[in-house]
Write a protein that holds these residues in place. Structure first.
Motif: not given
Length: 120
Positions: A6, A8, A37, A39, A41, A78, A80, A106, A109-110, A117
């Motif tokens: 994951v 971000k 995944s 993210w 943000t 994804t 946010c 989030f 998943e993390a 992550a």
């Protein structure tokens, strides 16, 4: 090695090297068969919109649209929920294959088993 990754990414054009690193790691992981995944943000939220990744430039870096396309094709991307709302981005605005979800998803998943992550 973690079976799931994951990532971000909080940076966009405001911190291009950090942004590019996140997308590069996500694309390399996807190409290596890892369940990814990604993210979007903060300032990277803009890349959920059609054509926005094409405007990103960083010398000696892979093109951001290619990296994003590879993650959309073989992983999950994804946006946010709060970041989208602050930018007036809705589900009808985003690229096909990009979902909008919030912190609860989030965290879920993390914290899943065999998941690593990373935050950029």
């Amino acid at each position: 090695m973690a079976k799931k990754l994951v990532i971000k990414v909080t940076a966009g054009a405001d911190a291009p090297e950090r942004c590019s690193q996140a997308f590069t790691v996500a694309a390399v992981a996807v190409a290596s068969g890892v369940d990814v995944s990604l993210w979007l943000t903060g300032e990277s939220a803009w890349f959920a919109l059609p054509g926005r990744a094409a405007g990103f430039e960083l010398p000696h870096a892979a093109p951001l649209p290619d990296l994003l396309d590879s993650v959309i094709a073989a992983g999950r991307v994804t946006l946010c929920t709060q970041c989208a709302a602050r930018r007036d981005i809705t589900e009808k605005d985003v690229l096909e294959g990009v979902r909008i979800a919030g912190a609860q998803v989030f965290v879920q998943e993390a914290l899943a088993d065999e998941t690593q992550a990373l935050v950029y």
